[in-house]
Design a protein around this motif. Sequence first.
Motif, mmCIF file in Angstrom:
data_model
loop_
_atom_site.group_PDB
_atom_site.id
_atom_site.type_symbol
_atom_site.label_atom_id
_atom_site.label_comp_id
_atom_site.label_asym_id
_atom_site.label_seq_id
_atom_site.Cartn_x
_atom_site.Cartn_y
_atom_site.Cartn_z
ATOM 1 N N ARG A 38 12.523 -0.281 4.018
ATOM 2 C CA ARG A 38 13.458 0.781 3.543
ATOM 3 C C ARG A 38 14.200 1.499 4.559
ATOM 4 N NH1 ARG A 38 9.022 5.807 1.715
ATOM 5 N NH2 ARG A 38 8.593 6.277 3.759
ATOM 6 N N GLN A 39 15.508 1.983 4.125
ATOM 7 C CA GLN A 39 16.259 2.781 5.240
ATOM 8 C C GLN A 39 16.789 4.126 4.680
ATOM 9 O OE1 GLN A 39 19.701 0.454 6.918
ATOM 10 N NE2 GLN A 39 19.605 1.613 8.751
ATOM 11 N N ALA A 40 16.153 5.037 5.135
ATOM 12 C CA ALA A 40 16.584 6.399 4.655
ATOM 13 C C ALA A 40 18.008 6.704 5.447
ATOM 14 C CB ALA A 40 15.633 7.516 5.202
ATOM 15 N N PRO A 41 18.718 7.514 4.532
ATOM 16 C CA PRO A 41 20.178 7.897 5.066
ATOM 17 C C PRO A 41 20.152 8.500 6.410
ATOM 18 C CG PRO A 41 19.812 8.953 2.982
ATOM 19 C CD PRO A 41 18.493 8.305 3.373
ATOM 20 N N GLY A 42 20.988 7.736 7.315
ATOM 21 C CA GLY A 42 21.184 8.051 8.570
ATOM 22 C C GLY A 42 19.990 7.876 9.477
ATOM 23 N N LYS A 43 19.168 7.090 9.062
ATOM 24 C CA LYS A 43 17.919 6.568 10.063
ATOM 25 C C LYS A 43 17.740 5.048 10.047
ATOM 26 C CE LYS A 43 15.174 10.612 9.080
ATOM 27 N NZ LYS A 43 13.779 11.251 8.709
ATOM 28 N N GLY A 44 16.772 4.581 10.663
ATOM 29 C CA GLY A 44 16.629 3.011 10.927
ATOM 30 C C GLY A 44 15.771 2.442 9.843
ATOM 31 N N LEU A 45 15.536 1.269 9.956
ATOM 32 C CA LEU A 45 14.777 0.537 9.192
ATOM 33 C C LEU A 45 13.205 0.845 9.333
ATOM 34 C CD1 LEU A 45 16.292 -2.922 9.614
ATOM 35 C CD2 LEU A 45 16.677 -1.627 7.551
ATOM 36 N N GLU A 46 12.677 0.828 8.353
ATOM 37 C CA GLU A 46 11.214 1.197 8.094
ATOM 38 C C GLU A 46 10.543 0.230 7.401
ATOM 39 O OE1 GLU A 46 7.913 4.759 6.830
ATOM 40 O OE2 GLU A 46 9.924 4.916 6.005
ATOM 41 N N TRP A 47 9.250 -0.419 7.803
ATOM 42 C CA TRP A 47 8.773 -1.427 7.198
ATOM 43 C C TRP A 47 8.027 -0.745 6.163
ATOM 44 C CZ3 TRP A 47 3.519 -2.009 6.990
ATOM 45 C CH2 TRP A 47 2.969 -3.071 6.509
ATOM 46 N N VAL A 48 7.869 -1.086 4.998
ATOM 47 C CA VAL A 48 7.098 -0.100 3.798
ATOM 48 C C VAL A 48 5.686 -1.085 3.595
ATOM 49 C CG1 VAL A 48 6.916 0.250 1.599
ATOM 50 C CG2 VAL A 48 9.103 0.941 2.945
ATOM 51 N N SER A 49 5.628 -2.386 3.331
ATOM 52 C CA SER A 49 4.587 -2.991 2.695
ATOM 53 C C SER A 49 4.870 -4.705 2.877
ATOM 54 C CB SER A 49 4.464 -2.697 1.469
ATOM 55 O OG SER A 49 3.336 -3.189 0.643
ATOM 56 N N ALA A 50 3.743 -5.495 2.555
ATOM 57 C CA ALA A 50 4.033 -6.716 2.811
ATOM 58 C C ALA A 50 2.829 -7.362 2.084
ATOM 59 C CB ALA A 50 3.800 -7.471 4.069
#
Length: 123
Positions: A38-50
């Motif tokens: 996911r990528q929140a507004p104005g922020k970098g990519l965040e791995w969530v789940s696999a």
Amino acid sequence: QVQLVESGGGLVQPGGSLRLSCAASGFTFSSYAMSWVRQAPGKGLEWVSAINSGGGSTSYADSVKGRFTISRDNAKNTLYLQMNSLKPEDTALYYCAKYPNTVVAGNWGMDYWGKGTLVTVSS
């Protein structure tokens, strides 16, 4: 060609639930591990789940552990993310991504990405 199409995003109140789906095509879905990022507004990519290719092994970011559940239906070539107890900080564009292997070896290293579906958590 590989295609990943996310759906299921929308506006939800804090504490609510959503289920995201990712329809996969152009490759043998059951042979590859998959993930949500996911990528929140104005922020970098965040791995969530696999999840591994067979669905028997899953992993989660600490920020979503206990609230989100990743799953897959290999017969339907579809990846899911069930999101419960949603918080405003979960607001983001959620991407489905494919790994080049059957198992997840590190959170990153995906080779194909979808275009994302927007989740907004707000009252």
